[in-house]
Design a protein around this motif. Structure first.
Motif, short mmCIF file in Angstrom:
data_model
loop_
_atom_site.label_atom_id
_atom_site.label_comp_id
_atom_site.label_asym_id
_atom_site.label_seq_id
_atom_site.Cartn_x
_atom_site.Cartn_y
_atom_site.Cartn_z
N ASN A 8 0.83 -1.20 0.00
CA ASN A 8 0.00 0.00 0.00
C ASN A 8 0.87 1.25 0.00
N ASP A 9 0.69 2.13 0.97
CA ASP A 9 1.36 3.43 0.94
C ASP A 9 2.52 3.52 1.93
N ARG A 10 3.00 2.43 2.45
CA ARG A 10 4.11 2.48 3.42
C ARG A 10 5.43 2.59 2.68
N LYS A 11 6.21 3.60 3.04
CA LYS A 11 7.52 3.85 2.43
C LYS A 11 8.52 4.17 3.52
N SER A 12 9.78 3.98 3.18
CA SER A 12 10.86 4.35 4.10
C SER A 12 12.15 4.50 3.30
N PHE A 13 13.16 5.11 3.94
CA PHE A 13 14.45 5.36 3.30
C PHE A 13 15.50 4.45 3.92
N TYR A 14 16.35 3.87 3.05
CA TYR A 14 17.39 2.94 3.48
C TYR A 14 18.71 3.35 2.84
N LYS A 15 19.78 2.94 3.51
CA LYS A 15 21.12 3.30 3.05
C LYS A 15 21.74 2.11 2.32
N ASN A 16 22.25 2.38 1.14
CA ASN A 16 22.90 1.35 0.32
C ASN A 16 24.37 1.27 0.73
N VAL A 17 24.62 0.49 1.77
CA VAL A 17 25.97 0.42 2.34
C VAL A 17 26.92 -0.32 1.41
N ASN A 18 26.46 -1.38 0.78
CA ASN A 18 27.32 -2.22 -0.05
C ASN A 18 27.44 -1.74 -1.49
N ASN A 19 26.88 -0.56 -1.80
CA ASN A 19 26.94 0.00 -3.16
C ASN A 19 26.40 -0.98 -4.21
N ILE A 20 25.25 -1.53 -3.92
CA ILE A 20 24.61 -2.47 -4.86
C ILE A 20 23.99 -1.66 -5.99
#
Length: 456
Positions: free
Chosen positions: A62-74
């Motif tokens: 649905n409308d749930r979002k969040s921000f995450y950090k791309n630590v491994n540079n994928i």
């Protein structure tokens, strides 16, 4: 730009054969959209800065979002299915935004970089299987949860259920008017579903956003497509826009006042700032007059006498301002009848009648009635001619035989035989006399086929 392929777990639509766990390879040409999607208008612009944005926006059910950090540079792009950090275990989501636009969204939502969790990896086949199996159970779990809440007599409604990606936690979204004591409810849920339970209360507007639907305008609900901030809406908003206070028309699918009432509120307030107050009264020579109606588009105000409020008189706002300034000087204005300017007569056109297909039939009916009347008149004339024929014959006989004795002698004489041709002509003439003559009947000449040339 977004992807709604099967790998996202959010739609049955497929972008084509080029779909993997890393997302849709045709993401630059994919035109699918989802709830609260964000158009990446910086996707075709190269970033001149050496430091690349390591944050990614990930969406869930649905409308749930969040921000995450791309630590491994994928290497990620929009539509990639990733496994992210969660508490407890891990969760599975779909990348909805990458690049420099993520920083703008984080600043808009006041999301701190320190609180961002990290991305573990791109989702493998095992992660996708567990995630999809958990998603299939959600409908059955929601029905069972509603039965348990009803059995306990709790005044609440379970709106939606969401499994975590590793099926280690279930989140129940519910709505309630008052505070609910669900301590016993959580115990029953944990005993029935054998997993960790999380309860989240949402408002009625958030419920409509999760469920979705079609509004009265014929479009999809704003709260389920692009609207994120829900501002309060009261009845004064409808009064400013000169709308009738009808709850059935002003209420949306959530049961509250429609959010779209706020869209044009600023324009109406700007227009009403040029109007005199609606509570103003005019001192006329005939008596007091009060404002009874305002039209924002025509820039007019309607006034009526206090003693006789049936008759309304409309005036432009410029004239009303002059009358108010005249009252402030202590002078009374002329009666409203004298101030009323004669309106120019405008010929109204009935558009419904113009576009009505029956207008052709009405004209034909009129012609048919005229033809029927003409036929009746012709028939009456023919009958009158038949009645007058014996009188004419008697008159001709009297004129030919003035002596009645000679007439009797002629009657006693035997009739002489007439030739057959004369008899046939007489019969034809009598038949023609019997038929009523129609003066409007057209005579057509008989057409003969062309003669064939024997030499041809």
């Amino acid at each position: 730009m977004s992807c709604g392929c099967k790998t996202s777990g959010d739609s049955a639509h497929s972008c084509g054969p080029k779909k993997t766990a890393s997302g849709c390879e045709n993401v630059n040409t994919c035109g699918n959209s989802y709830k609260l999607s964000v158009f990446d208008w910086l996707s075709n612009i190269n970033n001149p800065a050496p430091n690349r944005c390591d944050f990614v926006e990930v969406r869930f059910k649905n409308d749930r979002k969040s921000f995450y950090k791309n630590v491994n540079n994928i290497p990620l792009h929009i539509g990639s299915v990733v496994t992210v950090e969660s508490s407890p275990g891990h969760d599975v989501g779909v990348v909805s935004l990458t690049g420099e636009l993520v920083k703008i969204q984080m600043k808009k939502k006041k999301f701190s970089e320190e609180s961002a969790l990290k991305i573990y990896r791109q989702a493998n086949q095992k992660d996708l299987e567990v995630w999809q199996e958990a998603r299939k159970k959600e409908d059955g779990v929601k029905l069972e949860a509603r039965k348990i809440a009803q059995r306990l007599g709790l005044e609440m409604k379970v709106t939606d259920v969401e499994y975590q990606g590793d099926a280690s936690k279930i989140t129940f979204y519910y709505t309630a008017d008052n505070r609910v004591d669900f301590r016993q409810l959580i115990k029953d849920y944990a005993g029935s579903f054998r997993t960790k339970i999380d309860m989240k209360q949402i408002g009625f507007r958030q419920e409509a956003a999760k469920v979705g639907g079609i509004g009265s305008c014929g479009r999809e609900l704003c709260c389920s497509t692009w609207l994120t901030d829900f501002r309060s809406v009261n009845t004064n908003v409808a009064r400013y826009q000169q709308l009738s206070i009808n709850p059935q028309k002003l209420a949306g699918q959530c049961g509250k006042l429609k959010c779209c009432l706020n869209y044009e509120l600023d324009s109406y307030l700007d227009a009403l700032s040029h109007f005199p107050s609606s509570s103003t009264t005019l001192e006329t020579e005939k008596g007091k007059a009060f404002c009874i109606k305002i039209d924002v588009f025509k820039k007019k105000m309607w006034f009526a006498y206090v003693e006789n409020s049936i008759a309304w008189y409309d005036f432009d706002i410029d004239l009303v301002k002059k009358l108010i300034s005249k009252n402030k000087r202590g002078e009374k204005t002329p009666p409203l009848e004298e101030l009323k300017q004669p309106e120019s007569s405008v010929q109204s056109i009935d558009l419904i009648q113009e576009n009505n297909m029956d207008r052709f039939e009405k004209k034909n009916r009129g012609n048919r009635n005229k033809n029927n009347q003409n036929r009746q008149n012709n028939n009456q004339q023919g009958q009158g001619q038949k009645r007058n024929r014996p009188e004419r014959q008697e008159r001709t006989e009297k004129s030919e035989n003035p002596n009645p004795h000679t007439g009797n002698q002629n009657k006693q004489q035997k009739p002489q035989p007439q030739p057959k041709a004369a008899v046939e002509k007489a019969e034809v003439n009598t038949d023609a006399d019997k038929k009523p003559q129609n003066p409007n009947k057209k005579k057509f000449k008989k057409k003969y086929p062309p003669k064939k040339d024997k030499n041809a």
